[in-house]
Design a protein around this motif. Structure first.
Motif, PDB file in Angstrom:
ATOM      1  N   GLY A  60       0.825  -1.205   0.000  1.00  0.00           N
ATOM      2  CA  GLY A  60       0.000   0.000   0.000  1.00  0.00           C
ATOM      3  C   GLY A  60       0.856   1.250   0.000  1.00  0.00           C
ATOM      4  O   GLY A  60       2.077   1.189   0.146  1.00  0.00           O
ATOM      5  N   MET A  61       0.177   2.380  -0.189  1.00  0.00           N
ATOM      6  CA  MET A  61       0.883   3.661  -0.184  1.00  0.00           C
ATOM      7  C   MET A  61       1.373   3.984   1.232  1.00  0.00           C
ATOM      8  O   MET A  61       0.738   3.616   2.212  1.00  0.00           O
ATOM      9  N   PRO A  62       2.484   4.708   1.333  1.00  0.00           N
ATOM     10  CA  PRO A  62       3.007   5.059   2.654  1.00  0.00           C
ATOM     11  C   PRO A  62       2.038   5.966   3.421  1.00  0.00           C
ATOM     12  O   PRO A  62       1.175   6.619   2.819  1.00  0.00           O
ATOM     13  N   ASN A  63       2.228   6.011   4.720  1.00  0.00           N
ATOM     14  CA  ASN A  63       1.472   6.925   5.584  1.00  0.00           C
ATOM     15  C   ASN A  63       1.414   8.324   5.012  1.00  0.00           C
ATOM     16  O   ASN A  63       2.443   8.851   4.581  1.00  0.00           O
ATOM     17  N   GLY A  64       0.249   8.912   5.000  1.00  0.00           N
ATOM     18  CA  GLY A  64       0.147  10.307   4.572  1.00  0.00           C
ATOM     19  C   GLY A  64       0.135  10.490   3.068  1.00  0.00           C
ATOM     20  O   GLY A  64       0.043  11.614   2.580  1.00  0.00           O
ATOM     21  N   CYS A  65       0.252   9.406   2.322  1.00  0.00           N
ATOM     22  CA  CYS A  65       0.213   9.493   0.853  1.00  0.00           C
ATOM     23  C   CYS A  65      -1.121   8.878   0.414  1.00  0.00           C
ATOM     24  O   CYS A  65      -1.232   7.651   0.303  1.00  0.00           O
ATOM     25  N   PRO A  66      -2.152   9.705   0.190  1.00  0.00           N
ATOM     26  CA  PRO A  66      -3.504   9.171  -0.019  1.00  0.00           C
ATOM     27  C   PRO A  66      -3.575   8.220  -1.214  1.00  0.00           C
ATOM     28  O   PRO A  66      -3.091   8.538  -2.299  1.00  0.00           O
ATOM     29  N   ASP A  67      -4.185   7.056  -0.977  1.00  0.00           N
ATOM     30  CA  ASP A  67      -4.175   6.052  -2.047  1.00  0.00           C
ATOM     31  C   ASP A  67      -5.202   6.327  -3.139  1.00  0.00           C
ATOM     32  O   ASP A  67      -5.312   5.577  -4.093  1.00  0.00           O
ATOM     33  N   ASP A  68      -5.957   7.424  -2.994  1.00  0.00           N
ATOM     34  CA  ASP A  68      -6.784   7.834  -4.135  1.00  0.00           C
ATOM     35  C   ASP A  68      -6.174   9.039  -4.848  1.00  0.00           C
ATOM     36  O   ASP A  68      -6.752   9.565  -5.792  1.00  0.00           O
TER      37      ASP A  68
END
Ligand SMILES: Nc1ccn([C@H]2C[C@H](O)[C@@H](COP(=O)(O)O)O2)c(=O)n1
Ligand SMILES: [Zn+2]
Length: 201
Positions: A60-68
């Protein structure tokens, strides 16, 4: 594998329970269901010497990097629009999500053989053995590098061949009589936030 109450012998021990390797690998596969990657969903499960799960993760995307907002594409060579720039691999997320002091002598269960970047972190974490299902990138340079590092560092790796291709999770099993009579209503979750694994609120 799944016996219904009708054909189950209720007077003796079940024989069709999951063995440990299947249980931990299935846990990794369940974690993968949380992944937003449209192409490949990978889960990882870390287990200590007492067979206790001490870390779980998925890609998944790192913390704080919104996956949308961050790109999930890999079609483009444009670096900033390529997911590989950003995605945290399942193995690394399982390691950073650990709920114990250290991972010395732990085992890692993961669907795909770890890449070289994950291999470095696996070695540094103290994990001593890796179980995987698929080595479909065995010919790639990064997999060869992973194996070179594992061999040098004494991290063992073993492919698991599951006894069956599927393990079914059936929520109605726990209350066979009632749940099978119910109309199929959506399962309500009290989790309001669908944030990724690092979002705790
Ligand atoms: N051992 C692995 C291998 C891959 N991943 C992740 C990284 C990506 O999100 C995805 C692979 O994407 P693809 O190149 O197949 O589109 O799987 C991982 O977490 N662990
Ligand atoms: Zn990796």
């Amino acid at each position: 594998m799944n016996s219904t109450p009708k054909n189950r012998n209720l007077n003796s021990k079940r024989e069709d329970y999951l063995e440990w390797h299947e249980y931990f690998m299935a846990t990794a596969f369940l974690a993968a269901k949380r992944s937003k990657d449209p192409c490949t969903q990978v889960g990882a499960c870390i287990v200590n010497e007492d067979k206790v799960i001490v870390g779980i993760g998925y890609n998944g995307m790192p913390n704080g990097c919104p996956d949308d907002e961050f790109s999930w594409s890999k079609e483009t060579n444009q670096g900033l629009e390529n997911k590989h720039m950003y995605v945290c691999h399942a193995e690394v997320n399982a390691i950073v999500n650990k709920n114990c002091t250290n991972l010395k002598n732990c085992m890692l269960y993961v669907a795909l053989f770890p890449c070289n970047e994950c291999a470095k972190v696996i070695i540094q974490s103290g994990i001593k053995e890796v179980f995987y299902i698929s080595d479909k990138h065995a010919h790639k340079i990064y997999t060869i590098a992973s194996k070179k590092m594992f061999d040098a560092a004494g991290v063992k790796y073993r492919q698991l061949i599951p006894r069956q291709k599927q393990i079914v999770i059936d929520f109605s099993e726990i209350d066979w009589n009632n749940m099978n009579q119910m109309p199929s209503t959506p399962i309500k979750s009290n989790m309001t936030n669908d944030g990724d694994q690092q979002d705790r609120d």
